[in-house]
Design an enzyme around this catalytic site. Structure first.
Site, PDB file in Angstrom:
ATOM      1  N   HIS A 183     -10.017   0.992   2.609  1.00 35.27           N
ATOM      2  CA  HIS A 183      -9.550   2.364   2.897  1.00 35.27           C
ATOM      3  C   HIS A 183     -10.736   3.276   3.207  1.00 35.27           C
ATOM      4  O   HIS A 183     -10.683   4.089   4.126  1.00 35.27           O
ATOM      5  CB  HIS A 183      -8.756   2.944   1.726  1.00 35.27           C
ATOM      6  CG  HIS A 183      -7.319   2.554   1.718  1.00 35.27           C
ATOM      7  ND1 HIS A 183      -6.464   2.838   2.756  1.00 35.27           N
ATOM      8  CD2 HIS A 183      -6.582   1.904   0.789  1.00 35.27           C
ATOM      9  CE1 HIS A 183      -5.256   2.376   2.466  1.00 35.27           C
ATOM     10  NE2 HIS A 183      -5.304   1.801   1.274  1.00 35.27           N
ATOM     11  N   HIS A 213      -9.355  -3.887  -1.270  1.00 33.91           N
ATOM     12  CA  HIS A 213      -8.342  -3.085  -0.585  1.00 33.91           C
ATOM     13  C   HIS A 213      -8.781  -1.620  -0.527  1.00 33.91           C
ATOM     14  O   HIS A 213      -8.694  -0.977   0.522  1.00 33.91           O
ATOM     15  CB  HIS A 213      -7.008  -3.237  -1.332  1.00 33.91           C
ATOM     16  CG  HIS A 213      -5.869  -2.491  -0.748  1.00 33.91           C
ATOM     17  ND1 HIS A 213      -4.856  -3.115  -0.054  1.00 33.91           N
ATOM     18  CD2 HIS A 213      -5.547  -1.171  -0.762  1.00 33.91           C
ATOM     19  CE1 HIS A 213      -3.968  -2.200   0.338  1.00 33.91           C
ATOM     20  NE2 HIS A 213      -4.371  -1.016  -0.100  1.00 33.91           N
ATOM     21  N   GLU A 214      -9.288  -1.099  -1.642  1.00 31.49           N
ATOM     22  CA  GLU A 214      -9.719   0.308  -1.686  1.00 31.49           C
ATOM     23  C   GLU A 214     -11.006   0.533  -0.888  1.00 31.49           C
ATOM     24  O   GLU A 214     -11.144   1.566  -0.223  1.00 31.49           O
ATOM     25  CB  GLU A 214      -9.869   0.786  -3.128  1.00 31.49           C
ATOM     26  CG  GLU A 214      -8.612   0.678  -3.978  1.00 31.49           C
ATOM     27  CD  GLU A 214      -7.353   1.231  -3.335  1.00 31.49           C
ATOM     28  OE1 GLU A 214      -7.438   2.193  -2.540  1.00 31.49           O
ATOM     29  OE2 GLU A 214      -6.270   0.691  -3.609  1.00 31.49           O
ATOM     30  N   CYS A 272       0.842  -1.189   0.000  1.00 29.64           N
ATOM     31  CA  CYS A 272       0.000   0.000   0.000  1.00 29.64           C
ATOM     32  C   CYS A 272       0.882   1.245   0.000  1.00 29.64           C
ATOM     33  O   CYS A 272       1.875   1.302   0.735  1.00 29.64           O
ATOM     34  CB  CYS A 272      -0.885  -0.023   1.249  1.00 29.64           C
ATOM     35  SG  CYS A 272      -1.979   1.386   1.410  1.00 29.64           S
TER      36      CYS A 272
END
Length: 165
Positions: free
Chosen positions: A142, A138-139, A95
């Protein structure tokens, strides 16, 4: 160009706000996210919290990545949610907001995600798998205030990032 913030910045550890995809500021943010992603070698996705903005907006583009099976090109989603997830598999992740570490994270290898297109607010549904599915999850993490480090099984699954010259 916006700068990528790194852990332990507080914006990375709190859930981001839902957005109005028609808001001109959100459209500009979406454009900025894509620009930063494209200017960052090896980057396949970027979420608004990573540039210091608490907003549920992210971009992904895994085109040409050797681990990509399915690819939908460059896309940006607002207020995305995962509708279906299955075939969980471990995989190594890195990341830009955690530049010195990588880790093994178990994620769904097939997902259906729904979100809104910036500008029009059009609802879109994407079915994807493999590396693109991992990048999307993953996003979305976030946007929920989570880093990949929050998903690793423990310290034994965290590694120093290798630097290739």
């Amino acid at each position: 160009m916006r700068k990528v913030v790194t852990a332990p910045a507080s914006v990375l550890s709190r859930p981001a706000a839902e957005v109005d995809p028609a808001d001109p500021e959100i459209v500009r943010l979406a454009e900025d996210l894509v620009a930063v992603m494209r200017a960052s070698p090896g980057c396949v996705g970027l979420a608004a919290p990573q540039v210091g903005v608490s907003a549920r907006v992210f971009c992904v583009d895994v085109t040409g990545h050797p681990k990509a099976a399915t690819t939908h090109g460059t896309f940006v989603l607002c207020n995305a949610t995962i509708l279906e997830a299955g075939r969980w598999r471990p995989g190594r992740e890195g990341c830009m907001s955690v530049p010195d570490l990588t880790g093994d994270v178990k994620r769904a290898a097939r997902i259906v995600v729904e979100g809104l297109r910036p500008g029009t607010g059009e609802k879109i549904t994407i079915t994807t798998d493999a590396f693109e599915a991992r990048a999307v999850q993953h996003e979305i993490d976030h946007c929920a205030g989570k880093l990949f480090l929050d998903r690793v099984a423990g310290a034994h699954a965290v590694y120093q990032r290798k630097i290739y010259l």
